[in-house]
Design an enzyme around this catalytic site. Structure first.
Site, short mmCIF file in Angstrom:
data_model
loop_
_atom_site.label_atom_id
_atom_site.label_comp_id
_atom_site.label_asym_id
_atom_site.label_seq_id
_atom_site.Cartn_x
_atom_site.Cartn_y
_atom_site.Cartn_z
N CYS A 79 0.84 -1.12 -0.02
CA CYS A 79 -0.06 -0.06 0.00
C CYS A 79 0.88 1.46 -0.02
O CYS A 79 1.63 1.62 -0.94
CB CYS A 79 -0.98 -0.03 1.14
SG CYS A 79 -2.57 0.92 0.75
N HIS A 177 -3.33 -4.51 1.72
CA HIS A 177 -2.58 -4.79 2.99
C HIS A 177 -2.49 -6.45 3.49
O HIS A 177 -3.46 -6.96 3.92
CB HIS A 177 -3.37 -4.31 4.23
CG HIS A 177 -3.10 -2.79 4.41
ND1 HIS A 177 -2.39 -2.43 5.37
CD2 HIS A 177 -3.69 -1.69 3.63
CE1 HIS A 177 -2.48 -0.98 4.99
NE2 HIS A 177 -3.18 -0.66 4.02
N GLU A 179 -1.08 -7.90 5.61
CA GLU A 179 -0.92 -8.13 7.19
C GLU A 179 -2.16 -8.52 8.02
O GLU A 179 -2.20 -8.49 9.09
CB GLU A 179 0.16 -7.07 7.62
CG GLU A 179 -0.38 -5.88 8.18
CD GLU A 179 -0.71 -4.95 6.82
OE1 GLU A 179 -0.70 -5.36 5.82
OE2 GLU A 179 -1.01 -3.97 7.22
N1 GLN Z 1 -3.48 6.55 0.81
C1 GLN Z 1 -2.34 6.15 1.40
C2 GLN Z 1 -1.17 6.75 0.86
O1 GLN Z 1 -1.20 7.53 0.03
C3 GLN Z 1 -1.97 4.64 1.27
C4 GLN Z 1 -2.89 4.08 2.38
C5 GLN Z 1 -2.56 2.85 2.79
O2 GLN Z 1 -1.40 2.55 3.11
N2 GLN Z 1 -3.52 2.04 3.35
O3 GLN Z 1 -0.30 6.79 1.26
#
Ligand code: GLN
EC number: 4.3.3.6
Length: 197
Positions: A79, A177, A179
């Site tokens: 992410c 994610h 995890e």
């Molecule tokens: N929207 C977040 C970002 O731009 C990422 C979101 C996440 O890691 N769950 O960093």
């Protein structure tokens, strides 16, 4: 023994350490350059990439991380961690920088407000059954470089076909994610990559 660090200035650190333990790897929280120097690979967790960028600089981890990545250290970016690994991003803040290394363009918060957070079953060639993935304000991959392997795309709904998992040599990245569901198969996949299998 292989030691995998988890970038621990922001994000779901404990959960990633638990997943690494589940696949039989020693995981270690990394907050300073001396700790980075002692690990074989790194996980960059989800969280907020703009904050991770700033904290990495403030704690003098940004350049050492960039250097280790350039020297071939395996990294699993999830992410916000995927955003940190991308060579190029769209939808970033004006002063946002990434570590880079992964030859992709990643769009931040790509799924839009209506599907801010969602779950989906994904297919991975390396896994024998679908992987249940949790997406939270997730990015997607808009462009992949020649040497980047697409590992998974969204299978249904408005985002069908969007790329959400990639591998570029020793760099692995997911939009979601891995995890949060207790399914440690992608951490296992990464551990094998780190061990060079
Ligand atoms: N929207 C977040 C970002 O731009 C990422 C979101 C996440 O890691 N769950 O960093």
């Amino acid at each position: 023994m292989t030691v995998i660090g988890v970038f621990a200035l922001q994000g779901n650190v404990r959960e990633h350490l638990a997943m690494l333990a589940q696949v039989g790897v020693e995981g270690r929280a990394v907050r300073r350059p001396s700790e980075l120097a002692e690990v074989d690979a790194m996980v960059l967790p989800g969280g907020e990439s703009t904050t991770m960028d700033k904290l990495a600089r403030a704690f003098e981890l940004f350049e050492p991380l960039q250097k280790r990545i350039a020297d071939g250290m395996p990294v699993f970016g999830t992410c916000a961690g995927m955003i940190m690994l991308a060579n190029e991003i769209t939808g970033g803040t004006a002063d946002q920088e990434t570590l880079g290394g992964l030859d992709v363009t990643v769009r931040r918060n790509a799924f839009g407000r209506q599907v801010d957070s969602f779950e989906a079953d994904l297919e991975f060639a390396a896994l024998d059954s679908p992987y249940h993935a949790v997406f939270i304000r997730a990015p997607w991959v808009e462009r992949v470089g020649r040497d980047v392997e697409v590992l998974s795309t969204v299978r249904s709904g408005p985002a069908t076909g969007r790329i959400v998992a990639v591998r570029h040599d020793r760099l692995l990245a997911t939009s979601f994610h891995p995890e949060m569901t207790g399914d440690a198969r992608l951490h296992g996949y990464f551990a094998e990559l780190v061990r060079g299998r």
